[in-house]
Structures are given as C-alpha cells and as structure tokens.
Design an enzyme around this catalytic site. Structure first.
Site, PDB file in Angstrom:
ATOM      1  CG  ASP A  13      -2.283   0.527   0.940  1.00 15.30           C
ATOM      2  OD1 ASP A  13      -2.401   1.748   0.772  1.00 15.30           O
ATOM      3  OD2 ASP A  13      -3.231  -0.265   0.862  1.00 15.30           O
ATOM      4  CB  SER A  63      -6.483   2.181   0.096  1.00 16.11           C
ATOM      5  OG  SER A  63      -5.172   2.582   0.431  1.00 16.11           O
TER       6      SER A  63
END
Length: 502
Positions: A13, A63
């Site tokens: 991420d 995300s």
C-alpha cells in the site's frame, strides 16, 4: 480445483515509482529485495491513478479505488463520479431530500478536495437542496490534512463562510479526521468527535473559524489532528431524537464508527454512553452493516476475481492488518461483504499507537507469519502490507524509510519461502504515496500521488506485453490467465501476459 503452484498477490500500500532523489522515501530506502526482484523478474510499470482507473485527470489513486479496480478487473465508476453524475444534472431532484421540510438537519462531512473520502461540492449540493424546503442546516466540519495539503483547510474558509451567509447555515463544530474518521476502533477518538458534534459542551471556542484555521499550524502537525471544537453551543442545535443526520463522506471505512455511535449496528460491540435514540441516518451511498437511508445507489459489480476463484473452488486467503482489512475484503470484492465458501480471512490487529510513524514496522511480520503458517491450506493469497501508506501519511521521511525496509524484509521472507515451495509472488502497489514526500517548494506531502506502481511476477516463464500501457484493472485478468482460467465477460480489461513459456 487445486493449483500446481501457490500464488500470492502482494499489494504494498502506497508504494509508487517516483524520482530518484531525496524527495522519494522508496529511493532513499534502497530496498534490496524489491530492487532484486525488479531486476531479475518480469516487471511492468502500471497506472494506479487518473483516467486509466476511472478517476479524473491529475486525481491521485487511493486504497479504496485501487483494491476495487484490482479485484474487479475493469475500470469502474467510483463513488465520487457516480454521485456527480446525478448532482451535476440540473433536472435531478432527490426524493429523499425533497421529503425533508421545515426541520433542523445535521450535516457531517470532511470539507476537502482530496476526493478520497469526500468531495466538498457534495456538501454544497446537499445544503442547497435542504434549504429549498425551509430546513435549518447545522454543519459539522471535518478537516483533512492527509489526502490534501497538511494545512489546506484554511483555503476553504471563504467558501464555508459564504455558505453560512447565503443559506443561514449554523457552523456547529470542527474536528480533525484523526478523531471523527478513526477506523481502528479507537473509540475514545470517535466518541470525542461525536460528543463535540452532538452533545452540549461546557467549553465553546471563542475564535472564528478563520482564526482557528490560521492557527492550526501553530498547534497541530496538520489539519488531520485538530481537536474537536464547538463554535455554537445553543441548546436547540444539539442533536435530538427523531432528527436527521446526513453523512456526506462517500467512503464507508472511516465513517462506520461515527455511524455506529449515531445508530448502533451489529458490526461493533462498543456502546455509546451518550446514545441519542431514534436518529434518522442518511448516507450518500450504502455503507455495509449501517442502517441508513441512501441518496444514491452503488454500481453492482459481478464476477470479480473473488467470485471467479470461488466458482472454480480455488481456496483463497485474504490477509491484512486492521487498517487495510476492509480493502482486501469489502473493496476487493466489489464493495460488498461476500462470504465465499472458498475464502478464509485473516485479520491481523494493527499496533495500538497514536500514529504509525511511532511504529513503522506495524504488524507486517505477523502478516508474513500468517501466510507461511497457512501456506498449505490455501491456493491463492490476497495480501496487503500497509506500512508505506500509513507511515507515509505522517510526512515523516525517516520513519517512512523504515516502513519500506520493514516490508522489504517481509517480502524477502515470502520470496524465499514461496520459491522453496514452488510458489509464485505477484507484487504491486495500489497507489503512490511514499515516493513523493516533499514537493518542489520543500513542503511535506502527506497525500497520495498520481505515480505509476510496479507489477512484478516471480516467474521467468512469463513474458509481458510491452506494447501497451496497463493499469490496476489488468491485474485480475493477468492472474486468471496465469491460472489458466477464462476471464468472465464483465472483466473488460485484458491480461498483461504476452506469452507463457512451458
């Protein structure tokens, strides 16, 4: 169906591809494992922002849309664009809002143009619709500082004051997202924001909103951490039973705790000691496990990667820590909580620290251990390492470097284990962040970037198509081709594989 090779999709991420200079924590970290894999295995640079994944020009990825796009295998209309398709129409009228007349209505939302969790234009639209029917709007502002510039809230004060003047809006409270939008069950934060918004407070802020915004830099690391404050303590503007509360953030993961305090749901066990009963909760789009009226419907996504793997009886594992657990489950599966017979979810608790720059390793080692411990129980692993994003949001370069090195160390462990056991890793990012920590003016950047991300596969039998530009949408079709599974027609994106050597 049992696979000859175990496969793990590793989503790092916030790991993007940036300039090779001192603004880039990834470059400064010099992660030896990732560097080795990029050099020695098939690798592509793929898009994770802007139009290639359905966002606007110069709009950074995030995300939610990243995992949604990876799992869907197609470009999808994100919530912001979907809502705009209605609110920008001059002939559109909301049946829900039209039914609200001569009431006090509480409107809660993050006033930001980061477009990750919210869009301030939606707040404007809702207020305009409400005042048409002689409603009194009580506005509870949430400041960003994370998906926008650290002290970007001050630029909006003129707009907010114009709303106040033009539509007689009551500016009731301000809270940094650190409090109002916690998602890690730090209930003391969410409760503090709730109390400030809706419960009578003894202390009232004597400064104007402008004065508060201008002083944030002197008291807080960014807009994100503004302590909840009250500007208007008039009893009639405190929340009361049967009143309506509209949450204007369209992304659910950081609104569900506040929604729970307003209207308890089965997702959480926490009890609000100041619960106000019989509240009518309204959200822009459906939130999982939240009992609310919605203004707009979400796009229905069928035949996601999770669906296809389940249809072929492929045992899949989802592994992430608390901060990103919803992304490898809810978002990855198309914005729906799906309970597949073939799916096992492993939730690794996030570290209980105030901010993750205090613990840059986060829970990465436990994620790795979980994968290795359950390697022979599953065929495909969908994994998220949150470190570069969560620590990158702090703006702390030194600790972001440590976060990257922590993940790099875990990737080394996985690579060694998978290679030994004839398994394969596919490694990518969901959006950029850690590679752009400082802007051209020397200011700290805490928000996401529009940069590309890597896509690596640890199998030299694969030849990628180098003739076109790919994006996150191409990952699911690539996985299916690698597994020799026909992709469904709904997956409009193509595989990135040109050839597989036998």
């Amino acid at each position: 169906m049992s696979l000859n090779k175990k496969l793990a999709l590793i989503i790092i991420d916030g790991l993007g591809i940036g300039k090779k200079d001192d603004t880039n924590a990834v470059y400064l970290a010099n992660p030896k494992t990732l560097n080795y894999l990029i050099k020695n295995y098939p690798t592509l640079e793929i898009s994770a922002a802007q139009q290639p994944i359905g966002l606007l020009e110069n709009q950074a990825g995030n995300s939610e849309i990243g995992h949604l796009t990876i799992g869907a295998g197609r470009i999808i209309l994100n919530d912001n664009a979907n809502i705009n398709s209605y609110t920008k129409r001059l002939d559109y009228e909301s049946l829900v809002l039209n039914d609200i007349n001569n009431e006090i209505v509480h409107v809660v939302g993050m006033y930001s143009n980061g477009l990750v969790h919210s869009n301030y234009e939606h707040i404007h639209w809702i207020i305009k619709e409400l005042v048409k029917n002689n409603n009194q709007v009580v506005l509870h502002l949430i400041s960003d500082g994370r998906d926008d510039y650290p002290y970007g809230f001050a630029q909006f004060i003129e707009q907010i004051n114009a709303l106040k003047t033009q539509y007689n809006v009551i500016i009731k409270s301000l809270s940094g997202r650190y409090f109002a939008m916690d998602r890690d069950q730090r209930w003391e934060r969410t409760q503090k924001a709730f109390n400030t918004m809706f419960i009578k407070q003894d202390k009232i802020c004597e400064q104007s909103l402008l004065e508060v915004a201008q002083s944030i830099a002197n008291h807080y690391e960014s807009d994100e951490f503004v302590e909840p404050i009250v500007f208007n303590n008039d009893e009639k503007y405190n929340l009361k039973p049967y009143q309506k509360v509209i949450l204007t953030n369209y992304r659910s993961d950081r609104m569900r705790q506040l929604a729970h305090l307003l209207k308890p749901n089965r997702k959480f066990n926490y009890h609000n000691p100041f619960l106000i009963k019989d509240i009518h909760l309204i959200t822009l789009v459906p939130f999982p496990d939240v009992d609310a009226i919605t203004l707009f419907e979400k796009q229905n996504l069928n035949n996601t990667l999770g669906d296809v793997l389940n249809d072929h009886h492929i045992k899949q594992a989802r592994v992430a820590e608390t901060e990103k657990y919803g992304h490898i489950s809810f978002f990855f599966d198309g914005g729906i909580n799906k309970h597949y017979a073939s799916k096992t979810q492993y939730l690794i608790p996030s570290q209980k620290v105030a901010t993750y720059d205090l613990c840059p390793q986060m829970s990465a080692s436990l994620i790795t251990k979980t994968i290795i411990d359950h390697y022979f129980d599953h065929d495909v692993f969908i994994v998220n390492y949150a470190n570069p994003d969560m620590v990158g949001h702090s703006g702390n370069m030194k600790q972001t470097i440590q976060a990257i090195l922590s993940v790099d160390s875990e990737i080394q462990k996985l690579y060694d284990f998978f290679k030994k056991n004839n398994g394969v890793l596919m490694i990518t990012g969901d959006h950029g962040n850690a590679e752009t920590m400082i802007d051209a003016n020397g200011q700290i950047i805490t928000s996401h970037s529009i940069n590309d991300v890597w896509f690596i596969i640890t199998d030299n039998n694969i030849v990628f198509d180098q003739t076109q530009k790919f994006s996150l949408a191409n990952i699911a079709p690539t996985i299916l081709e690698y597994l020799n599974i026909k992709k469904p027609i709904e997956m409009a994106a193509s595989s990135m594989i040109k050839k597989i050597h036998k």
